[in-house]
Design an enzyme around this catalytic site. Structure first.
Site, PDB file in Angstrom:
ATOM      1  N   LYS A   1       0.911  -1.210   0.058  1.00  0.00           N
ATOM      2  CA  LYS A   1       0.339   0.089  -0.049  1.00  0.00           C
ATOM      3  C   LYS A   1       0.897   1.115  -0.007  1.00  0.00           C
ATOM      4  O   LYS A   1       2.025   1.070   0.053  1.00  0.00           O
ATOM      5  CB  LYS A   1      -0.950  -0.157   1.200  1.00  0.00           C
ATOM      6  CG  LYS A   1      -0.214  -0.009   2.524  1.00  0.00           C
ATOM      7  CD  LYS A   1      -1.137  -0.460   3.583  1.00  0.00           C
ATOM      8  CE  LYS A   1      -0.469  -0.561   5.056  1.00  0.00           C
ATOM      9  NZ  LYS A   1      -1.086  -0.129   6.128  1.00  0.00           N
TER      10      LYS A   1
ATOM     11  N   ARG B   1      -9.005  -0.346  16.309  1.00  0.00           N
ATOM     12  CA  ARG B   1      -8.972   0.587  15.293  1.00  0.00           C
ATOM     13  C   ARG B   1     -10.103   0.033  14.452  1.00  0.00           C
ATOM     14  O   ARG B   1     -11.273   0.110  14.503  1.00  0.00           O
ATOM     15  CB  ARG B   1      -7.504   0.703  14.747  1.00  0.00           C
ATOM     16  CG  ARG B   1      -7.408   1.618  13.822  1.00  0.00           C
ATOM     17  CD  ARG B   1      -6.192   1.795  13.040  1.00  0.00           C
ATOM     18  NE  ARG B   1      -5.820   0.545  12.490  1.00  0.00           N
ATOM     19  CZ  ARG B   1      -4.610   0.382  11.956  1.00  0.00           C
ATOM     20  NH1 ARG B   1      -3.607   1.526  11.758  1.00  0.00           N
ATOM     21  NH2 ARG B   1      -4.057  -0.494  11.402  1.00  0.00           N
TER      22      ARG B   1
ATOM     23  N   TYR C   1      15.967  30.689   5.508  1.00  0.00           N
ATOM     24  CA  TYR C   1      14.697  31.450   6.021  1.00  0.00           C
ATOM     25  C   TYR C   1      14.972  31.627   7.774  1.00  0.00           C
ATOM     26  O   TYR C   1      15.359  30.804   8.211  1.00  0.00           O
ATOM     27  CB  TYR C   1      13.283  30.574   5.942  1.00  0.00           C
ATOM     28  CG  TYR C   1      13.037  30.566   4.338  1.00  0.00           C
ATOM     29  CD1 TYR C   1      12.856  31.655   3.778  1.00  0.00           C
ATOM     30  CD2 TYR C   1      12.959  29.322   3.721  1.00  0.00           C
ATOM     31  CE1 TYR C   1      12.309  31.661   2.427  1.00  0.00           C
ATOM     32  CE2 TYR C   1      12.535  29.301   2.247  1.00  0.00           C
ATOM     33  CZ  TYR C   1      12.242  30.666   1.764  1.00  0.00           C
ATOM     34  OH  TYR C   1      11.678  30.596   0.576  1.00  0.00           O
TER      35      TYR C   1
ATOM     36  N   MET D   1      11.693  24.474   0.735  1.00  0.00           N
ATOM     37  CA  MET D   1      10.656  23.462  -0.159  1.00  0.00           C
ATOM     38  C   MET D   1      11.571  22.617  -1.141  1.00  0.00           C
ATOM     39  O   MET D   1      11.436  21.290  -1.363  1.00  0.00           O
ATOM     40  CB  MET D   1       9.501  24.141  -0.809  1.00  0.00           C
ATOM     41  CG  MET D   1       8.510  23.319  -1.558  1.00  0.00           C
ATOM     42  SD  MET D   1       7.609  24.090  -2.220  1.00  0.00           S
ATOM     43  CE  MET D   1       6.488  24.992  -1.097  1.00  0.00           C
TER      44      MET D   1
HETATM   45  C1  PLP Z   1      -3.584  -4.816   8.373  1.00  0.00           C
HETATM   46  C2  PLP Z   1      -2.050  -4.625   7.939  1.00  0.00           C
HETATM   47  N1  PLP Z   1      -1.266  -5.684   7.944  1.00  0.00           N
HETATM   48  C3  PLP Z   1       0.215  -5.628   7.850  1.00  0.00           C
HETATM   49  C4  PLP Z   1       0.704  -4.247   7.662  1.00  0.00           C
HETATM   50  C5  PLP Z   1       2.285  -4.343   7.415  1.00  0.00           C
HETATM   51  O1  PLP Z   1       2.978  -3.715   8.643  1.00  0.00           O
HETATM   52  P1  PLP Z   1       4.471  -3.526   8.611  1.00  0.00           P
HETATM   53  O2  PLP Z   1       4.602  -2.549   7.555  1.00  0.00           O
HETATM   54  O3  PLP Z   1       4.625  -2.916  10.014  1.00  0.00           O
HETATM   55  O4  PLP Z   1       4.938  -4.685   8.628  1.00  0.00           O
HETATM   56  C6  PLP Z   1      -0.220  -3.089   7.812  1.00  0.00           C
HETATM   57  C7  PLP Z   1       0.524  -2.044   7.617  1.00  0.00           C
HETATM   58  O5  PLP Z   1       0.277  -0.731   8.274  1.00  0.00           O
HETATM   59  C8  PLP Z   1      -1.427  -3.303   7.897  1.00  0.00           C
HETATM   60  O6  PLP Z   1      -2.343  -2.209   7.999  1.00  0.00           O
END
Ligand code: PLP
Length: 360
Positions: free
Chosen positions: A35, A130, A255, A303
């Protein structure tokens, strides 16, 4: 002369880190978490390089689509599930796997007809509070999901709140709750561990582990460096000097004139700033590496630029390469100066920074 600001992504290091996961969790399948554009490394390139991964995990439908459209054939899990009936139908059409963490997502599955039955991961709240169905409702939701025509298979998952802290009591309590639920449901497939969790050993690993951070060669543990865990940094953030000057004693730099030269000081201007994802708030300890030498940041991060004292590198000149983080300067150190975590720095490298992939 190009600006030279780039993130060099070492795909060999990525593969090495993947092998570390395999070695640490030999009995588990691996869902590689890609992700946030592969934690800033480029999700498609990462997924292609991790051809041995058993599945990929993303947060959003859009992220899943990008992977699939790039030709990734392995299962893709939407780790926050779907957000609407339409997305549920699309997820089924695209054969994405989904998480169910809220009762309304169960209700969607009960009421919406889908093109193909889905693999559903029932996310259980074992203590992080969560996402997840409360423990006391899980048996019922488990049965209800299994009764849905649109559900091909139900699996169990949960997420650890404090796995980075070995001593935290929540780890054991979440692990026990999850194992009890696996037994009570008779589930054959479960997943609890992120990177830090899987490093805690087989009790946490179940049938699937879900590493993200450690694949990218950063440490998920508070008390161990990436090197100590035999992980190799995948991203090397680099730039170049685009201007040099000698700032006379008594003059200020940048700055708000926050830094004043105590003596005549050679200053290099480096073409990277918070617009590229370099953190604006770093402590006075912050430095970059030029020709292997530590050159302290002076003045504010702007920046597009940072200013550094290049006294330690008399031959530093225009175009001299500068390392912001990477193998010789762990991202964890920069995160410490910035009062943040390695995750955030990796994810926030902006699109303006070219990703250059190395596989040799
Ligand atoms: C549901 C879930 N599983 C696995 C992971 C992977 O976590 P990590 O990057 O700490 O290995 C995440 C990341 O936030 C997650 O949200």
């Amino acid at each position: 002369m190009s600006r030279g600001t780039r993130a060099v992504i070492d795909l060999r290091a990525l593969q090495h880190n993947f092998q570390q996961v395999r070695a640490r969790a030999p009995a588990s399948r691996i869902l590689a978490v890609v992700k946030a554009d592969g934690y800033g490394h480029g999700a498609v390139a990462v997924a292609r390089a991790l051809s041995d991964a058993d599945a990929f995990g993303v947060a959003t439908f859009g992220e899943a689509l990008v992977l699939q459209q790039a030709g990734i054939q392995k299962p893709i899990l939407l780790m926050e599930g779907v957000t609407s009936a339409e997305e549920l139908q699309l997820a089924a059409q695209h054969r994405f796997q989904i998480v169910v963490h809220q009762f309304w997502q169960l209700a969607l599955l009960q009421r919406v007809a889908v093109a193909n039955p889905l693999v559903v991961w029932l996310k259980v709240d074992t203590g992080m509070h969560r996402l997840g169905i409360p423990l006391n409702a899980c048996m019922q939701v488990w049965e209800q999901l299994r009764a849905c025509a649109g559900v091909q298979e139900v699996r169990l998952m949960s997420h650890l709140a404090c796995a980075d802290d070995v001593a935290h009591p929540l780890n054991q309590s979440q692990c026990s709750s999850f194992s009890q639920l696996m037994t009570a449901t008779g589930a054959s497939t479960g997943s609890l561990a992120n990177s830090a969790g899987l490093l805690r050993g087989s009790a946490f690993q179940h049938q699937w582990v879900r590493p993200g951070l450690m694949l990218y060669g950063a440490t998920p543990l508070a008390e161990a460096s990436a090197e100590a865990l035999n992980l190799q940094p995948v991203m090397q953030l680099e730039s170049r000097i685009i201007a040099t000057s000698m700032v006379p004693a008594g003059e200020t730099v940048g700055y708000s004139a926050t830094w004043r030269a105590q003596k005549d000081t050679p200053i290099g201007v480096v073409a990277i700033g918070y617009g590229d994802g370099y953190p604006r708030h770093v402590s006075s300890e912050a430095f970059v590496l030029i020709k292997g030498q530590r050159c302290p940041l002076v003045g504010r991060v702007s920046m597009d630029m940072v200013t550094v004292d290049i006294s330690a590198v008399p031959d530093a000149t225009l175009e001299t390469p500068v390392l912001l983080w990477g193998r010789d300067l762990p991202v964890e150190e920069v995160a410490r100066w910035a009062g943040t975590i390695n995750y955030e720095l990796l994810c926030q490298v902006t699109d303006r920074v070219e990703r250059v992939y190395r596989a040799d």
